[in-house]
Design a protein around this motif. Sequence first.
Motif, mmCIF file in Angstrom:
data_model
loop_
_atom_site.group_PDB
_atom_site.id
_atom_site.type_symbol
_atom_site.label_atom_id
_atom_site.label_comp_id
_atom_site.label_asym_id
_atom_site.label_seq_id
_atom_site.Cartn_x
_atom_site.Cartn_y
_atom_site.Cartn_z
ATOM 1 N N LYS A 191 15.207 -17.726 39.342
ATOM 2 C CA LYS A 191 15.810 -17.625 40.613
ATOM 3 C C LYS A 191 16.988 -16.620 40.566
ATOM 4 O O LYS A 191 16.939 -15.749 41.489
ATOM 5 C CB LYS A 191 16.354 -18.987 41.216
ATOM 6 N N GLU A 247 15.551 -13.205 40.153
ATOM 7 C CA GLU A 247 15.027 -12.688 41.429
ATOM 8 C C GLU A 247 16.129 -12.172 42.312
ATOM 9 O O GLU A 247 15.946 -11.297 43.113
ATOM 10 C CB GLU A 247 14.153 -13.895 42.146
ATOM 11 N N GLU A 248 17.218 -13.109 42.362
ATOM 12 C CA GLU A 248 18.120 -12.788 43.534
ATOM 13 C C GLU A 248 18.885 -11.379 42.974
ATOM 14 O O GLU A 248 19.274 -10.446 43.719
ATOM 15 C CB GLU A 248 19.358 -13.791 43.515
ATOM 16 N N THR A 252 16.771 -8.617 43.917
ATOM 17 C CA THR A 252 16.807 -8.309 45.538
ATOM 18 C C THR A 252 18.050 -7.662 46.041
ATOM 19 O O THR A 252 18.183 -6.771 46.771
ATOM 20 C CB THR A 252 16.760 -9.678 46.307
ATOM 21 N N LEU A 253 18.997 -8.122 45.333
ATOM 22 C CA LEU A 253 20.542 -7.570 45.510
ATOM 23 C C LEU A 253 20.551 -6.200 45.349
ATOM 24 O O LEU A 253 21.027 -5.223 45.903
ATOM 25 C CB LEU A 253 21.702 -8.322 44.724
#
Length: 192
Positions: free
Chosen positions: A45, A48-49, A52-53
């Motif tokens: 997770k 993935e964050e 995305t950031l």
Amino acid sequence: METRQQGLLDPEPVTEVDEEMVSDVDLNNTMTDEEREEILSELTKLEEEISTLRQVLASKEKHHSELKAKLGITPLSEFKQNFNKSWYDMQTSTAYKKTSETLSTAGQKTSAAFTTLGTAISRKFGDMRNSPSFKSFEEKVECTVSNIKQTKVGSQGGGGSFEEVLSSAAHASAQETPSNNMPESSDHERTC
């Protein structure tokens, strides 16, 4: 097992450890399978964050540069603005003010010292010029120059080379004797 020679500070001989014993130790035996899966899930997770950031940041940076381009803000103008702000911040700092005051005071003192030195040198030159030996030297130079001019005026060719001027000056100096053999033509020549 091998042992190495005992040093002065070694209390006991050092022995090498069997590699098989080390490989048998399981460092993960303190974690259960469930805990391991939970940590792996959390790690996935987070990755993935982060991805995305990074995408959001890249998009924001692109939009930021587009807005600057519309306003006509170039990297050079930004550099100038940052430099001017830094220069202003430095000038308003306490250290800069103290240094500036110190240098100003030093400059004033140096200027005063040079003025005093110049006055002293000027006074010494004035005293030297009024001395009898300098006046005598000045009169001799004036007489020599006057004699050279008269010699050159009396010569036929007019100008002449530097060597001719020097030889005529030497000739004029040789004619200067206490009996004053030179013909008298002016008051200035009589004093030479």
